[in-house]
Design an enzyme around this catalytic site. Sequence first.
Site, PDB file in Angstrom:
ATOM      1  N   PRO A  92       0.200   9.471   3.622  1.00  0.00           N
ATOM      2  CG  PRO A  92       0.875   9.694   4.748  1.00  0.00           C
ATOM      3  CD  PRO A  92       1.300   9.928   3.173  1.00  0.00           C
ATOM      4  CD  GLU A 119       5.286  16.988   8.820  1.00  0.00           C
ATOM      5  OE1 GLU A 119       3.979  16.594   9.025  1.00  0.00           O
ATOM      6  OE2 GLU A 119       6.456  16.030   9.183  1.00  0.00           O
ATOM      7  NE  ARG A 161       1.828  -8.340 -11.535  1.00  0.00           N
ATOM      8  CZ  ARG A 161       1.154  -9.400 -10.914  1.00  0.00           C
ATOM      9  NH1 ARG A 161      -0.622  -8.758 -10.848  1.00  0.00           N
ATOM     10  NH2 ARG A 161       0.834 -10.425 -11.026  1.00  0.00           N
ATOM     11  CG  ASP A 176      -2.268 -11.925  -9.721  1.00  0.00           C
ATOM     12  OD1 ASP A 176      -1.816 -12.513  -9.960  1.00  0.00           O
ATOM     13  OD2 ASP A 176      -2.581 -10.478 -10.749  1.00  0.00           O
TER      14      ASP A 176
END
Length: 280
Positions: A92, A119, A161, A176
């Site tokens: 993150p 962590e 993809r 897209d």
Amino acid sequence: MRLDVVTIFPEYLEPLNVSLVGKARARGQLDVRVHDLRAWTHDRHNTVDDTPYGGGPGMVMKPEPWGEALDSIMASGEAEGLVKPTLIVPTPSGRPFTQALAVELAERPWLVFAPARYEGIDRRVIEEYGELLEVHEVSIGDYVLAGGEAAVLVITEAVARLLPGVLGNAESHRDDSFAPGAMADLLEGPVYTKPPEWRGRSIPEVLISGHHGRIARWRRDEAFRRTSENRPDLIERCDPATLDKHDRALLAELGWEELPGTGGATGGARFGRPDRPVEE
Ligand code: ADE
């Protein structure tokens, strides 16, 4: 493309056997190898984590198993004629994963993923391999998952993809949302298929008009409406040079105004809605 994943939950990567990625594997377009990090531990408990220096909650992944795992995977690729992998560490705290990064990664012959639990991984691992390889610490969004495995699935699908021959229709990622080019930086609008009437709901007339120009314009208008509603930040940063008279009229109708003396080199907002606060 070769793709290695090192994880303490190999079964979490089972979805790589199905759908688009699974088919690409079966066709030999993707060579996916999932490894159990615990294979590179040497104690009775196959320990991969320890308490953090400096204190604090949670556990940190130990550097030694990661070092051995990455060295061994790199050696196996080199033995098969590959040079160096690109290392992807989902976290993150990483830089946002975007379509542009997916396009960049799709050009690499070999990706190695190091999803962490707890962590995170001892920082020295990132430093060590950062000196040897191209390393990307990547976040898939502003939320915290229990581990990086789900992020590996997300990144793998977005990259796979884009590989030549993986999507049936070569055209299908041209439009897209977020793809560079045609409808750059606009979200895709709604789509419809048969039957023409369902539960009393019909489809927009223009789509059966056979008039390609009007259909393209309608799709662009819908893209602007959806972007204005769901991603006003993209409208704020939209390049006025990409807009025609009709686009400007629609944006005005949606409450947007071009801001004088902004944007350009500074990258700030170029459009704003005077009746609303600027989006975060
Ligand atoms: N690991 C935990 N949360 C994550 C996130 N948002 N993106 C990538 N990896 C993660």
